[in-house]
Scaffold this motif. Structure first.
Motif, PDB file in Angstrom:
ATOM      1  N   TRP A   1       0.726  -1.286  -0.121  1.00  0.00           N
ATOM      2  CA  TRP A   1      -0.076   0.450  -0.047  1.00  0.00           C
ATOM      3  C   TRP A   1       0.674   1.611   0.057  1.00  0.00           C
ATOM      4  O   TRP A   1       2.098   1.160   0.487  1.00  0.00           O
TER       5      TRP A   1
ATOM      6  N   THR B   1       4.767  -8.444   7.224  1.00  0.00           N
ATOM      7  CA  THR B   1       4.405  -7.176   7.193  1.00  0.00           C
ATOM      8  C   THR B   1       5.242  -6.599   7.513  1.00  0.00           C
ATOM      9  O   THR B   1       6.117  -6.915   8.622  1.00  0.00           O
TER      10      THR B   1
ATOM     11  N   TYR C   1       5.495  -1.845   7.692  1.00  0.00           N
ATOM     12  CA  TYR C   1       4.847  -0.592   8.071  1.00  0.00           C
ATOM     13  C   TYR C   1       5.550   0.895   8.011  1.00  0.00           C
ATOM     14  O   TYR C   1       7.608   0.619   8.507  1.00  0.00           O
TER      15      TYR C   1
ATOM     16  N   ILE D   1      -2.319  -4.373   8.138  1.00  0.00           N
ATOM     17  CA  ILE D   1      -2.208  -4.981   6.326  1.00  0.00           C
ATOM     18  C   ILE D   1      -2.773  -6.296   7.001  1.00  0.00           C
ATOM     19  O   ILE D   1      -2.011  -6.946   7.366  1.00  0.00           O
TER      20      ILE D   1
ATOM     21  N   ARG E   1      -4.011  -9.459   4.190  1.00  0.00           N
ATOM     22  CA  ARG E   1      -4.769 -10.605   3.079  1.00  0.00           C
ATOM     23  C   ARG E   1      -5.613 -11.773   3.201  1.00  0.00           C
ATOM     24  O   ARG E   1      -5.467 -12.592   4.368  1.00  0.00           O
TER      25      ARG E   1
ATOM     26  N   VAL F   1      -6.528  -8.069  -0.835  1.00  0.00           N
ATOM     27  CA  VAL F   1      -5.472  -7.216   0.412  1.00  0.00           C
ATOM     28  C   VAL F   1      -6.619  -5.493   1.122  1.00  0.00           C
ATOM     29  O   VAL F   1      -7.089  -5.794   0.446  1.00  0.00           O
TER      30      VAL F   1
ATOM     31  N   LEU G   1      -6.074  -2.970   3.734  1.00  0.00           N
ATOM     32  CA  LEU G   1      -5.792  -1.770   4.375  1.00  0.00           C
ATOM     33  C   LEU G   1      -6.849  -1.081   6.050  1.00  0.00           C
ATOM     34  O   LEU G   1      -6.837  -0.358   5.433  1.00  0.00           O
TER      35      LEU G   1
ATOM     36  N   CYS H   1      -2.978   0.302  -4.032  1.00  0.00           N
ATOM     37  CA  CYS H   1      -2.283  -0.845  -3.656  1.00  0.00           C
ATOM     38  C   CYS H   1      -0.991  -1.324  -4.834  1.00  0.00           C
ATOM     39  O   CYS H   1      -1.224  -1.338  -6.258  1.00  0.00           O
TER      40      CYS H   1
END
Length: 127
Positions: A36, A58, A60, A70, A72, A79, A81, A96
């Motif tokens: 993202w 993940t 960030y 996040i 999925r 996916v 957010l 995305c």
């Protein structure tokens, strides 16, 4: 070829929450790490976060760590957010992106690493 369609953007007050979704076409969604990104007016596109192919890892940006999550669902080729404790500085168009990842466990924060992009969804946080 992968097509990505974001949804879930909108207007929210400071401190509120939104959940963005990104639905992917194709049958190989689980072959892609997903990221993202966001772009505010007059600013460059910036990394928000990413998730590995399997969803087991993940990453960030510091600016959203602890507030955004996040996830999925490979069965749904989607996916998500989740954005909590939103701030006015989170206002941006959110995109995305998909990165074909031969190996699980790797994600990138650089936009150029991603192969496919969605059209974006606007998130506006009012003060």
């Amino acid at each position: 070829q992968v097509q990505l369609v974001e949804s879930g953007g909108g207007l929210v007050q400071t401190g509120g929450s939104l959940r963005l979704s990104c639905a992917a076409s194709g049958r190989t969604f689980s072959s892609y790490a997903m990221g993202w990104f966001r772009q505010a007016p007059g600013k460059e596109r910036e990394f928000v976060g990413a998730i590995t192919r399997s969803g087991g890892g993940t990453s960030y940006a510091d600016s959203v760590k602890g507030r955004f999550t996040i996830s999925r669902d490979n069965a749904k080729a989607t996916v998500y957010l989740q954005m909590n404790s939103l701030k006015p500085e989170d206002t941006a168009v959110y995109y995305c992106a998909a990165d074909h990842a031969p190996i699980d466990g790797v994600v990138y924060s650089t936009a150029s690493e991603y192969d496919y992009w969605g059209q974006g969804t606007q998130v506006t946080v009012s003060s």
